[in-house]
Design a protein around this motif. Structure first.
Motif, PDB file in Angstrom:
ATOM      1  N   ILE A   1       0.862  -1.187   0.000  1.00  0.00           N
ATOM      2  CA  ILE A   1       0.000   0.000   0.000  1.00  0.00           C
ATOM      3  C   ILE A   1       0.896   1.234   0.000  1.00  0.00           C
ATOM      4  O   ILE A   1       1.663   1.455   0.941  1.00  0.00           O
ATOM      5  CB  ILE A   1      -0.934  -0.009   1.223  1.00  0.00           C
ATOM      6  CG1 ILE A   1      -1.818  -1.261   1.198  1.00  0.00           C
ATOM      7  CG2 ILE A   1      -1.790   1.255   1.260  1.00  0.00           C
ATOM      8  CD1 ILE A   1      -2.659  -1.450   2.437  1.00  0.00           C
ATOM      9  N   GLN A   2       0.797   2.026  -1.064  1.00  0.00           N
ATOM     10  CA  GLN A   2       1.729   3.131  -1.278  1.00  0.00           C
ATOM     11  C   GLN A   2       1.701   4.165  -0.149  1.00  0.00           C
ATOM     12  O   GLN A   2       2.752   4.656   0.284  1.00  0.00           O
ATOM     13  CB  GLN A   2       1.425   3.806  -2.616  1.00  0.00           C
ATOM     14  CG  GLN A   2       2.478   4.839  -3.017  1.00  0.00           C
ATOM     15  CD  GLN A   2       2.125   5.515  -4.325  1.00  0.00           C
ATOM     16  OE1 GLN A   2       1.070   6.101  -4.477  1.00  0.00           O
ATOM     17  NE2 GLN A   2       3.038   5.404  -5.291  1.00  0.00           N
ATOM     18  N   SER A   3       0.495   4.488   0.338  1.00  0.00           N
ATOM     19  CA  SER A   3       0.407   5.514   1.380  1.00  0.00           C
ATOM     20  C   SER A   3       1.108   5.060   2.664  1.00  0.00           C
ATOM     21  O   SER A   3       1.730   5.864   3.363  1.00  0.00           O
ATOM     22  CB  SER A   3      -1.054   5.850   1.679  1.00  0.00           C
ATOM     23  OG  SER A   3      -1.764   4.699   2.089  1.00  0.00           O
ATOM     24  N   LEU A   4       1.032   3.753   2.966  1.00  0.00           N
ATOM     25  CA  LEU A   4       1.715   3.245   4.151  1.00  0.00           C
ATOM     26  C   LEU A   4       3.221   3.253   3.960  1.00  0.00           C
ATOM     27  O   LEU A   4       3.976   3.547   4.901  1.00  0.00           O
ATOM     28  CB  LEU A   4       1.234   1.826   4.475  1.00  0.00           C
ATOM     29  CG  LEU A   4      -0.209   1.692   4.972  1.00  0.00           C
ATOM     30  CD1 LEU A   4      -0.547   0.241   5.239  1.00  0.00           C
ATOM     31  CD2 LEU A   4      -0.424   2.530   6.223  1.00  0.00           C
TER      32      LEU A   4
ATOM     33  N   ARG B   1       4.854   5.384   2.151  1.00  0.00           N
ATOM     34  CA  ARG B   1       5.271   6.783   2.268  1.00  0.00           C
ATOM     35  C   ARG B   1       5.288   7.238   3.730  1.00  0.00           C
ATOM     36  O   ARG B   1       6.186   7.970   4.159  1.00  0.00           O
ATOM     37  CB  ARG B   1       4.343   7.670   1.444  1.00  0.00           C
ATOM     38  CG  ARG B   1       4.529   7.503  -0.061  1.00  0.00           C
ATOM     39  CD  ARG B   1       3.467   8.237  -0.841  1.00  0.00           C
ATOM     40  NE  ARG B   1       3.775   8.273  -2.266  1.00  0.00           N
ATOM     41  CZ  ARG B   1       2.961   8.778  -3.198  1.00  0.00           C
ATOM     42  NH1 ARG B   1       1.776   9.289  -2.834  1.00  0.00           N
ATOM     43  NH2 ARG B   1       3.314   8.777  -4.460  1.00  0.00           N
ATOM     44  N   ALA B   2       4.284   6.815   4.497  1.00  0.00           N
ATOM     45  CA  ALA B   2       4.238   7.175   5.919  1.00  0.00           C
ATOM     46  C   ALA B   2       5.435   6.575   6.660  1.00  0.00           C
ATOM     47  O   ALA B   2       6.066   7.241   7.491  1.00  0.00           O
ATOM     48  CB  ALA B   2       2.936   6.681   6.543  1.00  0.00           C
ATOM     49  N   ALA B   3       5.769   5.333   6.345  1.00  0.00           N
ATOM     50  CA  ALA B   3       6.919   4.682   6.971  1.00  0.00           C
ATOM     51  C   ALA B   3       8.216   5.410   6.606  1.00  0.00           C
ATOM     52  O   ALA B   3       9.100   5.598   7.451  1.00  0.00           O
ATOM     53  CB  ALA B   3       6.994   3.222   6.547  1.00  0.00           C
ATOM     54  N   ALA B   4       8.310   5.840   5.360  1.00  0.00           N
ATOM     55  CA  ALA B   4       9.504   6.571   4.913  1.00  0.00           C
ATOM     56  C   ALA B   4       9.630   7.897   5.656  1.00  0.00           C
ATOM     57  O   ALA B   4      10.736   8.318   6.030  1.00  0.00           O
ATOM     58  CB  ALA B   4       9.436   6.807   3.407  1.00  0.00           C
ATOM     59  N   MET B   5       8.504   8.557   5.904  1.00  0.00           N
ATOM     60  CA  MET B   5       8.525   9.822   6.663  1.00  0.00           C
ATOM     61  C   MET B   5       9.016   9.602   8.088  1.00  0.00           C
ATOM     62  O   MET B   5       9.819  10.379   8.615  1.00  0.00           O
ATOM     63  CB  MET B   5       7.125  10.432   6.701  1.00  0.00           C
ATOM     64  CG  MET B   5       6.739  11.162   5.456  1.00  0.00           C
ATOM     65  SD  MET B   5       5.154  11.984   5.680  1.00  0.00           S
ATOM     66  CE  MET B   5       4.933  12.614   4.011  1.00  0.00           C
ATOM     67  N   LEU B   6       8.527   8.547   8.721  1.00  0.00           N
ATOM     68  CA  LEU B   6       8.926   8.266  10.101  1.00  0.00           C
ATOM     69  C   LEU B   6      10.420   7.953  10.179  1.00  0.00           C
ATOM     70  O   LEU B   6      11.103   8.404  11.104  1.00  0.00           O
ATOM     71  CB  LEU B   6       8.106   7.105  10.657  1.00  0.00           C
ATOM     72  CG  LEU B   6       6.600   7.383  10.824  1.00  0.00           C
ATOM     73  CD1 LEU B   6       5.871   6.128  11.270  1.00  0.00           C
ATOM     74  CD2 LEU B   6       6.348   8.520  11.800  1.00  0.00           C
ATOM     75  N   ARG B   7      10.924   7.215   9.198  1.00  0.00           N
ATOM     76  CA  ARG B   7      12.365   6.925   9.183  1.00  0.00           C
ATOM     77  C   ARG B   7      13.176   8.204   8.975  1.00  0.00           C
ATOM     78  O   ARG B   7      14.238   8.386   9.577  1.00  0.00           O
ATOM     79  CB  ARG B   7      12.681   5.919   8.072  1.00  0.00           C
ATOM     80  CG  ARG B   7      12.145   4.523   8.316  1.00  0.00           C
ATOM     81  CD  ARG B   7      12.716   3.524   7.333  1.00  0.00           C
ATOM     82  NE  ARG B   7      12.032   2.250   7.447  1.00  0.00           N
ATOM     83  CZ  ARG B   7      11.050   1.839   6.642  1.00  0.00           C
ATOM     84  NH1 ARG B   7      10.645   2.624   5.658  1.00  0.00           N
ATOM     85  NH2 ARG B   7      10.480   0.667   6.809  1.00  0.00           N
ATOM     86  N   LEU B   8      12.657   9.069   8.123  1.00  0.00           N
ATOM     87  CA  LEU B   8      13.342  10.338   7.858  1.00  0.00           C
ATOM     88  C   LEU B   8      13.412  11.185   9.120  1.00  0.00           C
ATOM     89  O   LEU B   8      14.455  11.761   9.457  1.00  0.00           O
ATOM     90  CB  LEU B   8      12.605  11.093   6.743  1.00  0.00           C
ATOM     91  CG  LEU B   8      13.196  12.436   6.300  1.00  0.00           C
ATOM     92  CD1 LEU B   8      14.559  12.230   5.653  1.00  0.00           C
ATOM     93  CD2 LEU B   8      12.238  13.131   5.321  1.00  0.00           C
TER      94      LEU B   8
ATOM     95  N   LEU C   1      -0.625  11.302  10.392  1.00  0.00           N
ATOM     96  CA  LEU C   1       0.310  10.818  11.414  1.00  0.00           C
ATOM     97  C   LEU C   1       0.215  11.653  12.683  1.00  0.00           C
ATOM     98  O   LEU C   1       0.312  11.132  13.801  1.00  0.00           O
ATOM     99  CB  LEU C   1       1.745  10.842  10.866  1.00  0.00           C
ATOM    100  CG  LEU C   1       2.081   9.824   9.773  1.00  0.00           C
ATOM    101  CD1 LEU C   1       3.468  10.108   9.200  1.00  0.00           C
ATOM    102  CD2 LEU C   1       2.017   8.402  10.315  1.00  0.00           C
ATOM    103  N   GLN C   2       0.005  12.955  12.500  1.00  0.00           N
ATOM    104  CA  GLN C   2      -0.126  13.851  13.648  1.00  0.00           C
ATOM    105  C   GLN C   2      -1.400  13.541  14.432  1.00  0.00           C
ATOM    106  O   GLN C   2      -1.399  13.529  15.668  1.00  0.00           O
ATOM    107  CB  GLN C   2      -0.135  15.301  13.172  1.00  0.00           C
ATOM    108  CG  GLN C   2      -0.088  16.319  14.300  1.00  0.00           C
ATOM    109  CD  GLN C   2      -0.014  17.746  13.771  1.00  0.00           C
ATOM    110  OE1 GLN C   2       0.013  17.976  12.563  1.00  0.00           O
ATOM    111  NE2 GLN C   2       0.027  18.702  14.681  1.00  0.00           N
TER     112      GLN C   2
END
Length: 254
Positions: A5-8, A10-17, A48-49
Motif C-alpha cells: 500500500i503506497q500511502s503506508l 510513504r508514511a513509513a519513509a517519513m517516520l524513518r526520515l 500521522l499527527q
C-alpha cells in the motif's frame, strides 16, 4: 504477489526520515527528500499527527516524532522485559506486604495488567493478567497518567466515570491529584474504584528515564488503611520495588 500500500510505504519513509539526521524537519524538506508533492506530504503528516505518531512544533512549524511512536517502540519492553525484570521484586513485595501485587502498563486508554502475584495466603484468588483497569481512578492509572505524557493525554479525553462516591472526576481536581502524585512519587486508590479495596502504586522507568509501567499493592481497605490512613511502610515498600525494577532496566537512581 500482493502489492504494498503506497500511502503506508510513504508514511513509513517519513517516520524513518524524522528518526534520523536533524529530527525536526519542515514540510518542504520532507516533501523534497521523499520526492513527494507538498500536498501529498502534508496529508500524510496530518494523518500521522492525528494518530500521535508525529508532532508539529508550534513556533517553527517543523515536524518531529510523536510520543505515541515512542510508546509503540517500547511495547516489547513493556510486555516482556518489564515483566521479566519485575518477577523477583514483585514476589518479594507480595511476601513482605502480605498482599497481592499488580504490574500494569498503558494500553488503549486504560491499564493492562501484565503480571499479578497472588496474596500469599490460602484464600481463593483469580489471576488478573490481561485484565484492564481504568486510568483515572486506580493507583496504577493515576501513576501512569502523572508520569506518561500519552497516558495523561488519554485520561483527559476519556469519560472519568464515578465508580464510587470517592472517585475524582472533575478536571481541575484530577489535575491537582496528578500534581500531588508527581510531588510524592506515588498514588493511592482508597475505595475510588471498588468499595472495600485500597491500593498504592509507584512508577517504573527505563534506561531513558521514560515511564514504562507501574507496580501496585492491592488489598482490603481495613488492612491497607488501618485507622483511615495508608500504612507508611507499605508505601515505602512499593516505591522501593519500583526503584529496584527501574534500576534493573537501567534507569539508575531516582
Amino acid at each position: 504477489m500482493a502489492k504494498n500500500i503506497q500511502s503506508l510505504e510513504r508514511a513509513a519513509a517519513m517516520l524513518r526520515l524524522l528518526a534520523g539526521g536533524e529530527r525536526r524537519l519542515g514540510l518542504s524538506d520532507i516533501a523534497s527528500s521523499l520526492g513527494l508533492a507538498k500536498g501529498t506530504a502534508h496529508g500524510i503528516l496530518r494523518t500521522l499527527q492525528a494518530e500521535g505518531f508525529v508532532e508539529q512544533e508550534a513556533a517553527s512549524g517543523r515536524y518531529q516524532l510523536g510520543a505515541e511512536l515512542l510508546r509503540l517502540g517500547n511495547s516489547y519492553l513493556d510486555v516482556h522485559e518489564l515483566r521479566a525484570r519485575a518477577l523477583v521484586w514483585t514476589d518479594d513485595l507480595a511476601r513482605s506486604s502480605g498482599e497481592s501485587v499488580h504490574l500494569g502498563v498503558l494500553h488503549q486508554q486504560g491499564v493492562l495488567i501484565v503480571h499479578h502475584v497472588f496474596r500469599p495466603d490460602d484464600s481463593r484468588q483469580v489471576l488478573e493478567v490481561g485484565a484492564m483497569q481504568p486510568l483515572h481512578s486506580t493507583a496504577l492509572g493515576k501513576v501512569l497518567s502523572a508520569y506518561d505524557p500519552v497516558a495523561h493525554s488519554e485520561v483527559l479525553e476519556i469519560e472519568r466515570e464515578p465508580f464510587t462516591p470517592r472517585t475524582t472526576t472533575a478536571l481541575g481536581e484530577f489535575e491537582s491529584l496528578l500534581d500531588m502524585t508527581r510531588a510524592k512519587g506515588w498514588a493511592a486508590d482508597v475505595e475510588e474504584t471498588w468499595e472495600g479495596v485500597a491500593s498504592v502504586a509507584a512508577p517504573i522507568h527505563d534506561r531513558r528515564r521514560m515511564p514504562v509501567g507501574a507496580v501496585a499493592v492491592t488489598g482490603a481497605v481495613e488492612r491497607l488503611c488501618p485507622g483511615g490512613e495508608l500504612r507508611p511502610e507499605l508505601v515505602a515498600a512499593v516505591r522501593d520495588c519500583a526503584r529496584a525494577v527501574s534500576r534493573d532496566l537501567g534507569a539508575g537512581r531516582f
